[in-house]
Write a protein that holds these residues in place. Structure first.
Motif, PDB file in Angstrom:
ATOM      1  N   PRO A  63      26.513  53.539  39.117  1.00  0.00           N
ATOM      2  CA  PRO A  63      25.993  52.718  40.209  1.00  0.00           C
ATOM      3  C   PRO A  63      26.137  51.219  39.990  1.00  0.00           C
ATOM      4  CG  PRO A  63      24.201  53.622  38.902  1.00  0.00           C
ATOM      5  CD  PRO A  63      25.454  54.269  38.409  1.00  0.00           C
ATOM      6  N   TYR A  64      26.413  50.803  38.754  1.00  0.00           N
ATOM      7  CA  TYR A  64      26.543  49.380  38.469  1.00  0.00           C
ATOM      8  C   TYR A  64      27.990  48.891  38.539  1.00  0.00           C
ATOM      9  CZ  TYR A  64      21.802  49.897  36.721  1.00  0.00           C
ATOM     10  OH  TYR A  64      20.466  50.168  36.622  1.00  0.00           O
ATOM     11  N   GLU A  65      28.927  49.806  38.685  1.00  0.00           N
ATOM     12  CA  GLU A  65      30.336  49.415  38.641  1.00  0.00           C
ATOM     13  C   GLU A  65      31.174  50.393  39.448  1.00  0.00           C
ATOM     14  OE1 GLU A  65      32.511  47.719  34.941  1.00  0.00           O
ATOM     15  OE2 GLU A  65      32.891  49.878  34.925  1.00  0.00           O
ATOM     16  N   ARG A  66      31.951  49.858  40.356  1.00  0.00           N
ATOM     17  CA  ARG A  66      32.886  50.683  41.112  1.00  0.00           C
ATOM     18  C   ARG A  66      34.240  50.653  40.403  1.00  0.00           C
ATOM     19  NH1 ARG A  66      35.684  48.796  46.637  1.00  0.00           N
ATOM     20  NH2 ARG A  66      36.894  50.679  47.099  1.00  0.00           N
ATOM     21  N   GLN A  67      34.841  51.812  40.234  1.00  0.00           N
ATOM     22  CA  GLN A  67      36.153  51.878  39.602  1.00  0.00           C
ATOM     23  C   GLN A  67      37.169  52.493  40.549  1.00  0.00           C
ATOM     24  OE1 GLN A  67      36.677  53.011  35.468  1.00  0.00           O
ATOM     25  NE2 GLN A  67      34.476  52.967  35.166  1.00  0.00           N
ATOM     26  N   VAL A  68      38.317  51.848  40.631  1.00  0.00           N
ATOM     27  CA  VAL A  68      39.451  52.333  41.401  1.00  0.00           C
ATOM     28  C   VAL A  68      40.644  52.365  40.466  1.00  0.00           C
ATOM     29  CG1 VAL A  68      41.034  51.818  43.306  1.00  0.00           C
ATOM     30  CG2 VAL A  68      38.568  51.451  43.591  1.00  0.00           C
ATOM     31  N   ILE A  69      41.412  53.441  40.523  1.00  0.00           N
ATOM     32  CA  ILE A  69      42.570  53.574  39.639  1.00  0.00           C
ATOM     33  C   ILE A  69      43.840  53.633  40.488  1.00  0.00           C
ATOM     34  CG2 ILE A  69      43.683  54.970  37.855  1.00  0.00           C
ATOM     35  CD1 ILE A  69      40.874  56.053  37.159  1.00  0.00           C
ATOM     36  N   LEU A  70      44.783  52.752  40.171  1.00  0.00           N
ATOM     37  CA  LEU A  70      46.111  52.803  40.780  1.00  0.00           C
ATOM     38  C   LEU A  70      47.071  53.392  39.764  1.00  0.00           C
ATOM     39  CD1 LEU A  70      46.330  49.267  42.467  1.00  0.00           C
ATOM     40  CD2 LEU A  70      45.387  51.399  43.395  1.00  0.00           C
ATOM     41  N   VAL A  71      48.041  54.170  40.238  1.00  0.00           N
ATOM     42  CA  VAL A  71      49.026  54.773  39.339  1.00  0.00           C
ATOM     43  C   VAL A  71      50.424  54.393  39.782  1.00  0.00           C
ATOM     44  CG1 VAL A  71      47.528  56.718  38.748  1.00  0.00           C
ATOM     45  CG2 VAL A  71      49.124  56.945  40.658  1.00  0.00           C
ATOM     46  N   ALA A  72      51.313  54.322  38.802  1.00  0.00           N
ATOM     47  CA  ALA A  72      52.735  54.099  39.066  1.00  0.00           C
ATOM     48  C   ALA A  72      53.459  55.425  38.865  1.00  0.00           C
ATOM     49  CB  ALA A  72      53.293  53.040  38.123  1.00  0.00           C
ATOM     50  N   LYS A  73      54.201  55.851  39.876  1.00  0.00           N
ATOM     51  CA  LYS A  73      54.940  57.104  39.795  1.00  0.00           C
ATOM     52  C   LYS A  73      56.439  56.845  39.862  1.00  0.00           C
ATOM     53  CE  LYS A  73      51.726  60.578  41.648  1.00  0.00           C
ATOM     54  NZ  LYS A  73      51.547  61.605  42.707  1.00  0.00           N
ATOM     55  N   ILE A  74      57.166  57.564  39.035  1.00  0.00           N
ATOM     56  CA  ILE A  74      58.624  57.644  39.139  1.00  0.00           C
ATOM     57  C   ILE A  74      58.917  59.105  39.446  1.00  0.00           C
ATOM     58  CG2 ILE A  74      60.827  57.389  37.949  1.00  0.00           C
ATOM     59  CD1 ILE A  74      59.583  55.125  36.339  1.00  0.00           C
ATOM     60  N   GLY A  75      59.379  59.357  40.659  1.00  0.00           N
ATOM     61  CA  GLY A  75      59.437  60.738  41.122  1.00  0.00           C
ATOM     62  C   GLY A  75      58.020  61.257  41.238  1.00  0.00           C
ATOM     63  N   ASP A  76      57.732  62.377  40.600  1.00  0.00           N
ATOM     64  CA  ASP A  76      56.380  62.933  40.617  1.00  0.00           C
ATOM     65  C   ASP A  76      55.612  62.645  39.328  1.00  0.00           C
ATOM     66  OD1 ASP A  76      56.653  64.042  43.164  1.00  0.00           O
ATOM     67  OD2 ASP A  76      57.576  65.876  42.380  1.00  0.00           O
ATOM     68  N   GLU A  77      56.229  61.883  38.419  1.00  0.00           N
ATOM     69  CA  GLU A  77      55.602  61.626  37.113  1.00  0.00           C
ATOM     70  C   GLU A  77      54.814  60.326  37.139  1.00  0.00           C
ATOM     71  OE1 GLU A  77      56.721  60.942  32.377  1.00  0.00           O
ATOM     72  OE2 GLU A  77      58.311  61.011  33.893  1.00  0.00           O
ATOM     73  N   ILE A  78      53.556  60.393  36.676  1.00  0.00           N
ATOM     74  CA  ILE A  78      52.753  59.188  36.506  1.00  0.00           C
ATOM     75  C   ILE A  78      53.138  58.533  35.182  1.00  0.00           C
ATOM     76  CG2 ILE A  78      50.414  58.290  36.172  1.00  0.00           C
ATOM     77  CD1 ILE A  78      49.410  60.448  38.055  1.00  0.00           C
ATOM     78  N   VAL A  79      53.635  57.300  35.265  1.00  0.00           N
ATOM     79  CA  VAL A  79      54.131  56.612  34.065  1.00  0.00           C
ATOM     80  C   VAL A  79      53.271  55.404  33.702  1.00  0.00           C
ATOM     81  CG1 VAL A  79      56.482  57.401  34.518  1.00  0.00           C
ATOM     82  CG2 VAL A  79      55.746  55.148  35.359  1.00  0.00           C
ATOM     83  N   GLY A  80      52.313  55.061  34.559  1.00  0.00           N
ATOM     84  CA  GLY A  80      51.444  53.930  34.271  1.00  0.00           C
ATOM     85  C   GLY A  80      50.206  53.983  35.137  1.00  0.00           C
ATOM     86  N   THR A  81      49.130  53.364  34.659  1.00  0.00           N
ATOM     87  CA  THR A  81      47.873  53.306  35.402  1.00  0.00           C
ATOM     88  C   THR A  81      47.252  51.926  35.244  1.00  0.00           C
ATOM     89  OG1 THR A  81      46.419  54.005  33.589  1.00  0.00           O
ATOM     90  CG2 THR A  81      47.450  55.754  34.889  1.00  0.00           C
ATOM     91  N   VAL A  82      46.475  51.530  36.229  1.00  0.00           N
ATOM     92  CA  VAL A  82      45.608  50.358  36.074  1.00  0.00           C
ATOM     93  C   VAL A  82      44.237  50.731  36.611  1.00  0.00           C
ATOM     94  CG1 VAL A  82      46.396  49.300  38.252  1.00  0.00           C
ATOM     95  CG2 VAL A  82      45.272  47.895  36.501  1.00  0.00           C
ATOM     96  N   ASP A  83      43.259  50.640  35.738  1.00  0.00           N
ATOM     97  CA  ASP A  83      41.867  50.901  36.087  1.00  0.00           C
ATOM     98  C   ASP A  83      41.251  49.580  36.519  1.00  0.00           C
ATOM     99  OD1 ASP A  83      39.016  51.310  35.931  1.00  0.00           O
ATOM    100  OD2 ASP A  83      39.419  53.118  34.779  1.00  0.00           O
ATOM    101  N   ILE A  84      40.741  49.519  37.736  1.00  0.00           N
ATOM    102  CA  ILE A  84      40.136  48.304  38.290  1.00  0.00           C
ATOM    103  C   ILE A  84      38.629  48.503  38.321  1.00  0.00           C
ATOM    104  CG2 ILE A  84      40.058  46.746  40.274  1.00  0.00           C
ATOM    105  CD1 ILE A  84      42.796  48.011  41.111  1.00  0.00           C
TER     106      ILE A  84
END
Length: 368
Positions: free
Chosen positions: A59-80
């Motif tokens: 409740p003190y922090e909202r987290q959103v995660i973006l991912v980088a995909k090449i084809g169907d593979e997740i190769v990177g993430t950024v947790d905001i």
């Protein structure tokens, strides 16, 4: 060389790790584990999928995660991470790119997408960290970048530092990252306890609890937590603790399945708490634990109270959580007192974390 086609998406957060739609979430968590294996040589600092899922319900922090995909593979993430109770202009990013996809523009695209998201949320101050194991500090020793405040350095020649600078971030400060093997040697414990007891000469007594602070000490612990956060300076707008907020924070931690081992020290003559130290134990992984705040009021320093409470708390940790095999901690390099106490306990430097900052333009009231 042909540019890699990267697709940036917002990660769907499943209801459980066993859900039919959890595949991408599990893959994203695995990216973080592989990055930490590559950086530190172990996955001690990596989330398990369930641990990460529990952490997202805060409740003190909202987290959103973006991912980088090449084809169907997740190769990177950024947790905001977006604080909800304080620092409402702030967003903190954790950027992870699989080693085999680094230096190919994936990180820059993820970072730009995260910055755009943060601006849309009205966040103008961005923090991101870079991690540097001890060996890399020696490898690049002749080329050092020092922070805007405090002591320490990061290796100027490292890929992470080059990336942070090229994307417009400024190094603000350094945290020294250390680890200690558990349990402590019994002979060392006896020696350190004797040293601390001799220094305080019977003027103090210890109190212990796990998870929930006794009602008697609630206001005093809130005051000590505020003291621990007071080193950030007069312009800092971090959360100010009181008894109610402390209880709420305890309930959030318990709901996430985490355990908290606390030792506090009372000045007998005035019947007031003058210091405390806290260790956090994760819900899903009790072999790796984390040292949190240690604070002793200024008027009572010089009595080896920091040493007294940390030795006692690490002993209690081992009694309650015998599977704990290593404890990690982060300290400012200029905090000589705590670093000295940590060395006495057997902590060794594993590396440093650089905290980088960037100010984004405020989109103003027209933001949609």
């Amino acid at each position: 060389m042909m540019a890699i086609e990267v697709r940036i998406e917002r990660l769907w957060i499943p209801d459980s790790v066993d859900a039919a739609d959890a595949a991408d979430f599990l893959a994203a968590v695995e990216v973080g584990r592989k990055v930490r294996m590559d950086t530190w040589g172990s996955d001690d600092l990596a989330y398990t999928p369930l641990e990460k899922l529990l952490e997202l319900d805060d409740p003190y922090e909202r987290q959103v995660i973006l991912v980088a995909k090449i084809g169907d593979e997740i190769v990177g993430t950024v947790d905001i991470a977006l604080p909800l109770a304080d620092n409402l202009d702030l967003a903190e990013f954790t950027l992870d790119i699989l080693p085999e996809y680094q230096r190919q523009g994936v990180g820059r695209q993820l970072l730009e997408a995260a910055e755009h998201f943060a601006r849309e949320e009205g966040r103008t101050m961005i923090l991101v960290d870079t991690n540097h194991p001890g060996a890399s500090l020696h490898e690049f020793a002749p080329e050092q970048l020092v922070p805007g405040s405090g002591q320490g350095y990061v290796p100027l020649g490292s890929r992470e530092v080059d990336f942070a600078q090229r994307t417009g971030y400024t190094l603000q400060h350094i945290e020294q990252f250390s680890s200690c093997t558990l349990p402590l040697d019994s002979k060392l414990v006896a020696e350190l306890e004797a040293e601390a007891q001799e220094a305080n000469n019977g003027r103090y007594r210890l109190h212990h609890w796990t998870d929930r602070c006794p009602e008697r000490w609630l206001e005093a612990v809130a005051a000590l937590e505020n003291q621990a956060g007071g080193d950030a300076g007069p312009d800092d707008d971090s959360m100010v603790f009181d008894a109610r907020i402390l209880r709420e924070a305890e309930e959030v931690t318990i709901a996430q399945g985490r355990r908290t081992v606390v030792t506090a020290v009372e000045h007998i003559a005035t019947e007031t708490l003058v210091g405390l130290t806290t260790i956090s134990v994760l819900a899903q992984r009790q072999d790796v634990v984390f040292q949190d705040d240690t604070v002793v009021l200024q008027a009572h320093r010089g009595n080896k109270l920091g040493l007294l409470i940390k030795v006692a708390n690490m002993e209690r940790l081992t009694e309650q959580f015998p599977d704990a095999r290593v404890i990690y901690t982060w300290n400012a390099p200029e905090n000589r007192y705590l670093l000295t106490v940590n060395r006495q306990l057997g902590f060794t430097t594993a590396g440093v974390t650089g905290i980088w900052q960037k100010e984004l333009p405020d989109l103003g009231p027209s933001r949609s």
